[in-house]
Design a protein around this motif. Structure first.
Motif: not given
Length: 142
Positions: A114, A97, A32, A93, A106-111
Motif C-alpha cells: 500500500t 512503515t 515486495t 503510510s 512484524q510488518m504486514p505485507r499489505f502495508l
C-alpha cells in the motif's frame, strides 16, 4: 455511434489509468516478493540500482500516460485535490512503515504494498499536475 464519439476521450483516459495501475501493481509485486527482499539484503548496491531503474522508468511512463490521457480527453484543471488527499495518506503510510520497521515489529505485507502504491501514485500525479499547470500557463500566454 454518437455516444462512442462523444465519450471516446473518456474511454482513452480510463484505459490509460487502468494500464498504469496494472504496471504499478506488477512492480509492487516484484519489489515486495520474498525473493527480492532476500536479494536486497545480500546485494544492496545492485538492488538499489535495479530499483532505481524501475522507479524512474515507471515515473516517466506513468506521467506520460496520465498527461496524454488528460490532454486527449480534453479535461481541464489538474490533480491538486487528489494530491492533497494522497499527501496525507503518503505521510501516514510512510511513517507507519518506518516506525514498524525500526521498532522491530512484524510488518504486514499489505502495508508495504500500500505504501508503494500511494507513493508511486502521488509522485506521478504531482509531476503530471505540475506539467498540466505549465501547459495551461503556456497556452494562456499565446
Amino acid at each position: 455511434m454518437a455516444f462512442i464519439k462523444r465519450n471516446f476521450p473518456t474511454f482513452i483516459y480510463l484505459a490509460t489509468l487502468y494500464f498504469t495501475y496494472q504496471i504499478l501493481n506488477t512492480l509492487i509485486r516484484i519489489f515486495t516478493s520474498t525473493d527480492i527482499l532476500v536479494y536486497a539484503k545480500e546485494s544492496l548496491t545492485i538492488f538499489i540500482v535495479f530499483f532505481g531503474i524501475f522507479y524512474f522508468s515507471y515515473i516517466l511512463f506513468g506521467v506520460g500516460l496520465l498527461y496524454a490521457g488528460h490532454v486527449i480527453s480534453k479535461q481541464s484543471g489538474n490533480y491538486e485535490i487528489s494530491l492533497m488527499i494522497l499527501n496525507i495518506l503518503t505521510t501516514f503510510s510512510t511513517l507507519t512503515t518506518i516506525i514498524l520497521k525500526f521498532s522491530g515489529a512484524q510488518m504486514p505485507r499489505f502495508l508495504l504494498s500500500t505504501t508503494f502504491f500511494i507513493i508511486f501514485t502521488t509522485i506521478s500525479l504531482a509531476t503530471t499536475s505540475k506539467l498540466l499547470q505549465l501547459r495551461t500557463k503556456r497556452i494562456d500566454n499565446k
